[in-house]
Design a protein around this motif. Structure first.
Motif, mmCIF file in Angstrom:
data_model
loop_
_atom_site.group_PDB
_atom_site.id
_atom_site.type_symbol
_atom_site.label_atom_id
_atom_site.label_comp_id
_atom_site.label_asym_id
_atom_site.label_seq_id
_atom_site.Cartn_x
_atom_site.Cartn_y
_atom_site.Cartn_z
ATOM 1 N N CYS A 49 0.847 -1.198 0.000
ATOM 2 C CA CYS A 49 0.000 0.000 0.000
ATOM 3 C C CYS A 49 0.880 1.245 0.000
ATOM 4 O O CYS A 49 1.583 1.528 0.957
ATOM 5 C CB CYS A 49 -0.921 -0.004 1.214
ATOM 6 N N ARG A 50 0.855 2.003 -1.087
ATOM 7 C CA ARG A 50 1.734 3.176 -1.215
ATOM 8 C C ARG A 50 0.998 4.495 -1.047
ATOM 9 O O ARG A 50 1.604 5.515 -0.740
ATOM 10 C CB ARG A 50 2.428 3.156 -2.577
ATOM 11 N N GLY A 51 -0.300 4.474 -1.286
ATOM 12 C CA GLY A 51 -1.052 5.727 -1.224
ATOM 13 C C GLY A 51 -2.371 5.554 -0.506
ATOM 14 O O GLY A 51 -2.964 4.475 -0.506
ATOM 15 N N LEU A 52 -2.810 6.651 0.145
ATOM 16 C CA LEU A 52 -4.073 6.608 0.885
ATOM 17 C C LEU A 52 -4.886 7.869 0.609
ATOM 18 O O LEU A 52 -4.385 8.985 0.750
ATOM 19 C CB LEU A 52 -3.802 6.497 2.391
ATOM 20 N N VAL A 53 -6.139 7.662 0.213
ATOM 21 C CA VAL A 53 -7.073 8.780 0.064
ATOM 22 C C VAL A 53 -8.026 8.723 1.249
ATOM 23 O O VAL A 53 -8.560 7.658 1.572
ATOM 24 C CB VAL A 53 -7.869 8.674 -1.263
ATOM 25 N N VAL A 54 -8.201 9.853 1.927
ATOM 26 C CA VAL A 54 -9.132 9.902 3.065
ATOM 27 C C VAL A 54 -10.334 10.737 2.651
ATOM 28 O O VAL A 54 -10.184 11.866 2.166
ATOM 29 C CB VAL A 54 -8.472 10.548 4.305
ATOM 30 N N THR A 55 -11.518 10.180 2.842
ATOM 31 C CA THR A 55 -12.721 10.905 2.460
ATOM 32 C C THR A 55 -13.868 10.560 3.399
ATOM 33 O O THR A 55 -13.699 9.759 4.324
ATOM 34 C CB THR A 55 -13.076 10.627 0.980
ATOM 35 N N SER A 56 -15.018 11.209 3.167
ATOM 36 C CA SER A 56 -16.163 11.007 4.060
ATOM 37 C C SER A 56 -17.329 10.371 3.320
ATOM 38 O O SER A 56 -17.584 10.698 2.159
ATOM 39 C CB SER A 56 -16.603 12.364 4.614
ATOM 40 N N SER A 57 -18.014 9.487 4.001
ATOM 41 C CA SER A 57 -19.241 8.905 3.441
ATOM 42 C C SER A 57 -20.466 9.682 3.885
ATOM 43 O O SER A 57 -21.566 9.398 3.440
ATOM 44 C CB SER A 57 -19.407 7.453 3.891
ATOM 45 N N GLN A 58 -20.264 10.633 4.791
ATOM 46 C CA GLN A 58 -21.400 11.407 5.306
ATOM 47 C C GLN A 58 -21.668 12.574 4.370
ATOM 48 O O GLN A 58 -20.736 13.227 3.912
ATOM 49 C CB GLN A 58 -21.089 11.943 6.717
ATOM 50 N N PRO A 59 -22.941 12.858 4.097
ATOM 51 C CA PRO A 59 -23.240 13.985 3.221
ATOM 52 C C PRO A 59 -22.850 15.317 3.865
ATOM 53 O O PRO A 59 -23.043 15.495 5.075
ATOM 54 C CB PRO A 59 -24.761 13.901 3.022
ATOM 55 N N LYS A 60 -22.256 16.196 3.093
ATOM 56 C CA LYS A 60 -21.998 17.596 3.472
ATOM 57 C C LYS A 60 -20.879 17.817 4.481
ATOM 58 O O LYS A 60 -20.486 18.943 4.732
ATOM 59 C CB LYS A 60 -23.261 18.291 4.015
ATOM 60 N N VAL A 61 -20.388 16.752 5.119
ATOM 61 C CA VAL A 61 -19.365 16.947 6.151
ATOM 62 C C VAL A 61 -18.191 15.992 5.925
ATOM 63 O O VAL A 61 -18.391 14.785 5.756
ATOM 64 C CB VAL A 61 -19.934 16.702 7.569
ATOM 65 N N PHE A 62 -16.978 16.547 5.920
ATOM 66 C CA PHE A 62 -15.778 15.697 5.903
ATOM 67 C C PHE A 62 -15.584 15.159 7.322
ATOM 68 O O PHE A 62 -15.674 13.969 7.557
ATOM 69 C CB PHE A 62 -14.576 16.521 5.429
ATOM 70 N N SER A 63 -15.365 16.063 8.279
ATOM 71 C CA SER A 63 -15.379 15.702 9.695
ATOM 72 C C SER A 63 -15.669 16.950 10.517
ATOM 73 O O SER A 63 -15.093 18.009 10.271
ATOM 74 C CB SER A 63 -14.046 15.111 10.134
ATOM 75 N N ALA A 64 -16.547 16.807 11.514
ATOM 76 C CA ALA A 64 -16.913 17.942 12.381
ATOM 77 C C ALA A 64 -15.849 18.216 13.435
ATOM 78 O O ALA A 64 -16.060 19.018 14.343
ATOM 79 C CB ALA A 64 -18.252 17.686 13.047
ATOM 80 N N GLY A 65 -14.699 17.545 13.337
ATOM 81 C CA GLY A 65 -13.631 17.786 14.301
ATOM 82 C C GLY A 65 -13.779 16.902 15.524
ATOM 83 O O GLY A 65 -14.534 15.928 15.525
ATOM 84 N N LEU A 66 -13.058 17.252 16.555
ATOM 85 C CA LEU A 66 -13.084 16.429 17.766
ATOM 86 C C LEU A 66 -14.494 16.374 18.320
ATOM 87 O O LEU A 66 -15.244 17.350 18.254
ATOM 88 C CB LEU A 66 -12.137 17.008 18.815
ATOM 89 N N ASP A 67 -14.848 15.221 18.860
ATOM 90 C CA ASP A 67 -16.183 15.075 19.431
ATOM 91 C C ASP A 67 -16.250 15.847 20.750
ATOM 92 O O ASP A 67 -15.565 15.508 21.718
ATOM 93 C CB ASP A 67 -16.505 13.595 19.650
ATOM 94 N N ILE A 68 -17.050 16.898 20.739
ATOM 95 C CA ILE A 68 -17.124 17.771 21.911
ATOM 96 C C ILE A 68 -17.627 16.997 23.130
ATOM 97 O O ILE A 68 -17.245 17.287 24.261
ATOM 98 C CB ILE A 68 -18.019 18.999 21.599
ATOM 99 N N LEU A 69 -18.438 15.992 22.887
ATOM 100 C CA LEU A 69 -18.982 15.218 24.012
ATOM 101 C C LEU A 69 -17.906 14.398 24.733
ATOM 102 O O LEU A 69 -18.110 13.955 25.854
ATOM 103 C CB LEU A 69 -20.121 14.315 23.536
ATOM 104 N N ASP A 70 -16.753 14.205 24.099
ATOM 105 C CA ASP A 70 -15.634 13.540 24.768
ATOM 106 C C ASP A 70 -14.830 14.506 25.635
ATOM 107 O O ASP A 70 -13.887 14.102 26.330
ATOM 108 C CB ASP A 70 -14.695 12.884 23.744
ATOM 109 N N MET A 71 -15.188 15.806 25.548
ATOM 110 C CA MET A 71 -14.455 16.814 26.331
ATOM 111 C C MET A 71 -15.388 17.532 27.303
ATOM 112 O O MET A 71 -14.967 18.411 28.031
ATOM 113 C CB MET A 71 -13.829 17.878 25.404
ATOM 114 N N TYR A 72 -16.668 17.186 27.265
ATOM 115 C CA TYR A 72 -17.663 17.926 28.038
ATOM 116 C C TYR A 72 -18.260 17.031 29.125
ATOM 117 O O TYR A 72 -18.827 15.975 28.808
ATOM 118 C CB TYR A 72 -18.768 18.446 27.120
ATOM 119 N N GLY A 73 -18.091 17.445 30.381
ATOM 120 C CA GLY A 73 -18.665 16.682 31.492
ATOM 121 C C GLY A 73 -18.005 15.332 31.721
ATOM 122 O O GLY A 73 -18.619 14.431 32.281
ATOM 123 N N LYS A 74 -16.774 15.190 31.266
ATOM 124 C CA LYS A 74 -16.073 13.912 31.417
ATOM 125 C C LYS A 74 -15.003 14.004 32.514
ATOM 126 O O LYS A 74 -14.534 15.085 32.844
ATOM 127 C CB LYS A 74 -15.429 13.508 30.090
#
Ligand code: CO8
Length: 260
Positions: A49-74
């Motif tokens: 494996c020499r190359g990697l393409v990263v993409t999203s299967s979700q419509p309209k969003v690549f990634s919303a970033g870090l999950d805020i719920l993992d940083m909130y009230g934990k």
């Protein structure tokens, strides 16, 4: 691989496509980050494996970033585990020996922008509704030094200084102008363009390209590797503060209200 990370590997080209499919918005939770890292590690170990393409299967969003719920009230323990996983993702992607191309087919705030910046090349969908950038200050939080370093390495010091303070999210056209993304294409062309671009990068001998990539990125990577524990402690101390928790709570409320 897990359900949330689908990897298609084409033996004939040596190129894998990683589809992020963690509904609704590919937010990078502890669980999802772990799955992404396991998938990447497997590909990294496969010398065919020499190359990697990263993409999203979700419509309209690549990634919303870090999950805020993992940083909130934990608990501090949870926050520490989470942060180690964020570090791990960055170290693995930024230091990858593979050619990595981000096919940014939707919005990509904060951690999503970081993930795309770890790649060697970014292609974004030319849809003015999408945005990309490090918007941390808008949440009342601060992008860590290695987020900052990654952006400086991508768009330069002055642009980063302003973008980070204002928490700027750029339209695709603006992102192209400052060099945050390398190319804009029609939404339905993002993945095919990534594959075409990959061909160009595959033509370069791996050893020469890898040593060059490492020469460019190693100082930035070493900075975190030699400070991982302190960085975790800083994060936990910062994120568990009452004032910061309050900011995150308000931001989550805003996300919900905006929806209604
Ligand atoms: N974390 C958790 N939940 C999220 C996140 C997130 N990052 N993003 C969205 N969600 C939730 C929404 O609240 C909503 O939940 P629900 O359905 O329960 O109401 C659901 O996902 C769907 O979201 P939207 O309805 O908003 O979906 P849209 O398609 O309208 O919009 C966007 C998609 C543009 C991605 C939008 O959701 C958005 O702007 N999200 C927030 C993105 C953001 O600001 N992320 C920053 C995260 S912080 C980070 O990555 C780096 C932190 C560094 C820490 C440093 C501290 C020291």
């Amino acid at each position: 691989t897990s359900q949330k990370v689908k990897v298609d590997f084409d033996q004939s080209t040596g190129v894998a496509v990683m589809h992020m499919q963690s509904p609704p918005v590919n937010s990078l939770s502890l669980e999802f980050l772990t799955d992404v890292c396991i998938a990447l590690e497997k590909l990294e170990m496969d010398k065919s494996c020499r190359g990697l393409v990263v993409t999203s299967s979700q419509p309209k969003v690549f990634s919303a970033g870090l999950d805020i719920l993992d940083m909130y009230g934990k608990s501090p323990e949870h926050c520490a585990e989470f942060w180690k996983a964020v570090q791990e993702m960055w170290l693995k992607f930024y230091g990858s020996d593979m050619i990595t191309i981000a096919a940014v087919n939707g919005s990509s705030p904060a951690g999503g922008c970081l993930l795309s910046m770890t790649c060697d090349y970014r292609i974004m969908a030319d849809n003015p509704r999408y945005s990309i950038g490090l918007n941390e200050t808008k949440l009342g939080i601060v992008a860590p030094f290695w987020f900052k370093d990654t952006m400086v390495n991508t768009v330069g010091h002055r642009t980063t200084e302003m973008a980070l303070q204002l928490g700027l999210l750029y339209s695709p056209a603006e992102a192209l102008k400052i060099g945050l993304v390398d190319q804009l294409v029609r939404e339905d062309q993002v993945l095919t363009t990534a594959t075409e671009t990959m061909t160009k990068w595959l033509a370069i001998p791996d050893h020469a390209r890898q040593l060059t990539k490492s020469m460019m990125r190693k100082p930035t990577i070493d900075k975190l590797t030699s400070n991982r524990e302190a960085d975790v402690n800083n994060f936990v101390k910062f994120i568990t503060k009452d004032s910061i928790q309050k900011s995150l709570g308000m931001y989550l409320e805003m996300l919900k209200r905006r929806k209604a």
